[in-house]
Design a protein around this motif. Structure first.
Motif, PDB file in Angstrom:
ATOM      1  N   UNK A  89      43.593  50.915  37.366  1.00  0.00           N
ATOM      2  CA  UNK A  89      43.715  49.103  38.222  1.00  0.00           C
ATOM      3  C   UNK A  89      41.591  49.208  39.200  1.00  0.00           C
ATOM      4  N   UNK A  90      41.877  48.250  39.600  1.00  0.00           N
ATOM      5  CA  UNK A  90      40.397  48.115  40.617  1.00  0.00           C
ATOM      6  C   UNK A  90      40.651  47.328  42.127  1.00  0.00           C
ATOM      7  N   UNK A  91      40.080  47.607  43.153  1.00  0.00           N
ATOM      8  CA  UNK A  91      40.397  46.788  44.272  1.00  0.00           C
ATOM      9  C   UNK A  91      40.299  45.626  43.390  1.00  0.00           C
ATOM     10  N   UNK A  92      39.175  44.969  43.334  1.00  0.00           N
ATOM     11  CA  UNK A  92      39.483  43.217  43.025  1.00  0.00           C
ATOM     12  C   UNK A  92      39.582  43.275  41.180  1.00  0.00           C
ATOM     13  N   UNK A  93      40.257  42.531  41.442  1.00  0.00           N
ATOM     14  CA  UNK A  93      40.373  42.193  39.587  1.00  0.00           C
ATOM     15  C   UNK A  93      39.429  40.778  38.556  1.00  0.00           C
ATOM     16  N   UNK A 113      35.711  39.317  48.963  1.00  0.00           N
ATOM     17  CA  UNK A 113      36.622  39.474  47.922  1.00  0.00           C
ATOM     18  C   UNK A 113      37.679  40.703  48.235  1.00  0.00           C
ATOM     19  N   UNK A 114      36.819  41.684  48.812  1.00  0.00           N
ATOM     20  CA  UNK A 114      37.878  43.135  48.682  1.00  0.00           C
ATOM     21  C   UNK A 114      39.555  42.669  49.847  1.00  0.00           C
ATOM     22  N   UNK A 115      39.292  41.624  50.297  1.00  0.00           N
ATOM     23  CA  UNK A 115      40.227  41.224  51.488  1.00  0.00           C
ATOM     24  C   UNK A 115      41.363  40.425  50.793  1.00  0.00           C
ATOM     25  N   UNK A 116      40.278  39.594  50.019  1.00  0.00           N
ATOM     26  CA  UNK A 116      41.737  38.207  49.700  1.00  0.00           C
ATOM     27  C   UNK A 116      42.423  38.619  48.287  1.00  0.00           C
ATOM     28  N   UNK A 119      46.213  41.782  48.326  1.00  0.00           N
ATOM     29  CA  UNK A 119      47.692  41.394  47.654  1.00  0.00           C
ATOM     30  C   UNK A 119      48.166  41.687  46.575  1.00  0.00           C
ATOM     31  N   UNK A 120      47.133  42.114  45.945  1.00  0.00           N
ATOM     32  CA  UNK A 120      47.943  42.695  44.030  1.00  0.00           C
ATOM     33  C   UNK A 120      47.533  43.830  43.812  1.00  0.00           C
ATOM     34  N   UNK A 121      46.659  44.441  44.950  1.00  0.00           N
ATOM     35  CA  UNK A 121      46.538  46.338  44.774  1.00  0.00           C
ATOM     36  C   UNK A 121      47.796  46.877  45.592  1.00  0.00           C
ATOM     37  N   UNK A 122      48.238  45.736  46.899  1.00  0.00           N
ATOM     38  CA  UNK A 122      49.377  46.199  47.412  1.00  0.00           C
ATOM     39  C   UNK A 122      50.468  46.166  46.892  1.00  0.00           C
ATOM     40  N   UNK A 131      53.312  59.051  44.018  1.00  0.00           N
ATOM     41  CA  UNK A 131      52.811  60.339  44.705  1.00  0.00           C
ATOM     42  C   UNK A 131      51.041  60.118  45.555  1.00  0.00           C
ATOM     43  N   UNK A 132      50.244  59.997  44.575  1.00  0.00           N
ATOM     44  CA  UNK A 132      48.542  60.347  44.574  1.00  0.00           C
ATOM     45  C   UNK A 132      48.397  58.982  44.410  1.00  0.00           C
ATOM     46  N   UNK A 133      47.098  58.946  45.663  1.00  0.00           N
ATOM     47  CA  UNK A 133      46.290  57.159  45.120  1.00  0.00           C
ATOM     48  C   UNK A 133      45.447  58.287  45.001  1.00  0.00           C
ATOM     49  N   UNK A 134      44.092  57.324  43.975  1.00  0.00           N
ATOM     50  CA  UNK A 134      42.519  58.618  43.233  1.00  0.00           C
ATOM     51  C   UNK A 134      41.733  56.923  43.993  1.00  0.00           C
ATOM     52  N   UNK A 135      40.688  57.073  44.605  1.00  0.00           N
ATOM     53  CA  UNK A 135      40.130  55.890  44.923  1.00  0.00           C
ATOM     54  C   UNK A 135      38.956  56.605  44.582  1.00  0.00           C
ATOM     55  N   UNK A 136      37.952  55.545  43.366  1.00  0.00           N
ATOM     56  CA  UNK A 136      37.298  55.805  42.812  1.00  0.00           C
ATOM     57  C   UNK A 136      35.743  54.974  42.807  1.00  0.00           C
ATOM     58  N   UNK A 137      35.036  55.668  44.205  1.00  0.00           N
ATOM     59  CA  UNK A 137      33.901  54.956  45.078  1.00  0.00           C
ATOM     60  C   UNK A 137      34.807  54.045  46.165  1.00  0.00           C
ATOM     61  N   UNK A 138      33.562  54.124  46.833  1.00  0.00           N
ATOM     62  CA  UNK A 138      33.091  52.816  48.250  1.00  0.00           C
ATOM     63  C   UNK A 138      34.396  52.301  48.474  1.00  0.00           C
ATOM     64  N   UNK A 139      34.455  51.097  47.650  1.00  0.00           N
ATOM     65  CA  UNK A 139      34.832  49.577  47.490  1.00  0.00           C
ATOM     66  C   UNK A 139      36.975  50.453  47.061  1.00  0.00           C
ATOM     67  N   UNK A 140      37.280  51.024  47.225  1.00  0.00           N
ATOM     68  CA  UNK A 140      38.762  51.557  46.452  1.00  0.00           C
ATOM     69  C   UNK A 140      39.386  52.337  47.925  1.00  0.00           C
TER      70      UNK A 140
END
Ligand code: URA
Ligand code: SF4
Length: 201
Positions: A89-93, A113-116, A119-122, A131-140
């Motif tokens: 998925x993505x931090x911003x959709x 936009x990241x904050x807005x 709620x979808x990501x949550x 079990x594990x979340x992988x953040x690809x890059x600084x925005x994630x």
């Protein structure tokens, strides 16, 4: 404004995905083609989070189907991870861009936009409970681990987050842009091998 008022409560992923089509939680829906929601098995052990859909994803409606996605596919395979078992998925959709002639140039999403969109990501994470979340890059990483988190310093390390462990690495597009692409790719792959090791039963 945030996405919160558009997110149905206690909904499964299919319901969330449908509702996200009509999100107007920030201005990005206006110029983008469509919402690009996360995809993958609802019981995935690992969720990987990118930044936002790119040009190709915006037109296609699916995450990581463009050049970054191809690089990610290659690295996942080399690390021994099966993309089919990963929820992506993505931090911003929605795709944020500026137009230059006929080209649409990617613009990094801002804090608003990241904050807005959070709620979808949550909601996705609450449903999947990985079990594990992988953040690809600084925005994630910012979306999941907070704005103090530094990918450059912490990449490839397993950290404890809310209800899961998390690993941050660079974004595949950063590998593609790197003047020393082979070296950048090796670093990215090393981080994904950490992920693979964490998931070993
Ligand atoms: N980059 C991202 O962060 N996400 C995508 O879905 C595609 C490119
Ligand atoms: Fe809603 Fe996120 Fe799209 Fe903004 S980017 S309109 S918050 S789905």
């Amino acid at each position: 404004m945030t996405a919160a008022e558009f997110v149905p409560e206690h909904a499964d992923l299919a319901t969330l995905r449908r509702a996200a089509r009509d999100c107007r939680g920030c201005e990005l829906y206006h110029d983008a083609t469509q919402t690009v929601f996360g995809e993958g098995p609802p019981d995935a052990r690992v969720v990987m989070i990118g930044e936002q859909p790119g040009d190709r994803e915006d037109l296609d409606g699916h995450p990581f189907v463009g050049p970054s996605g191809r690089l990610l596919d290659r690295a996942l395979e080399e690390a021994g991870l099966d993309r089919e078992t990963v929820y992506l998925t993505n931090a911003v959709k929605h795709f944020k861009f500026t137009e230059r002639g006929k080209r649409r140039i990617h613009q990094r999403p801002g804090r608003t936009e990241i904050v807005a969109c959070a709620p979808w990501l949550t909601a996705e994470l609450d449903d999947i409970r990985p079990e594990l979340v992988v953040c690809l890059g600084a925005v994630a990483a910012q979306a999941v681990l907070g704005s103090d988190f530094r990918v450059t310093r912490m990449r490839g390390q397993v950290v404890a987050a809310d209800d899961y462990r998390a690993v941050a690495t660079v974004h595949p597009s950063a590998v593609l842009r790197d003047p020393d692409r082979e070296r950048a790719y090796r670093g990215f792959l090393a981080d994904l091998r950490v992920v693979a090791r964490e998931l070993r039963p």
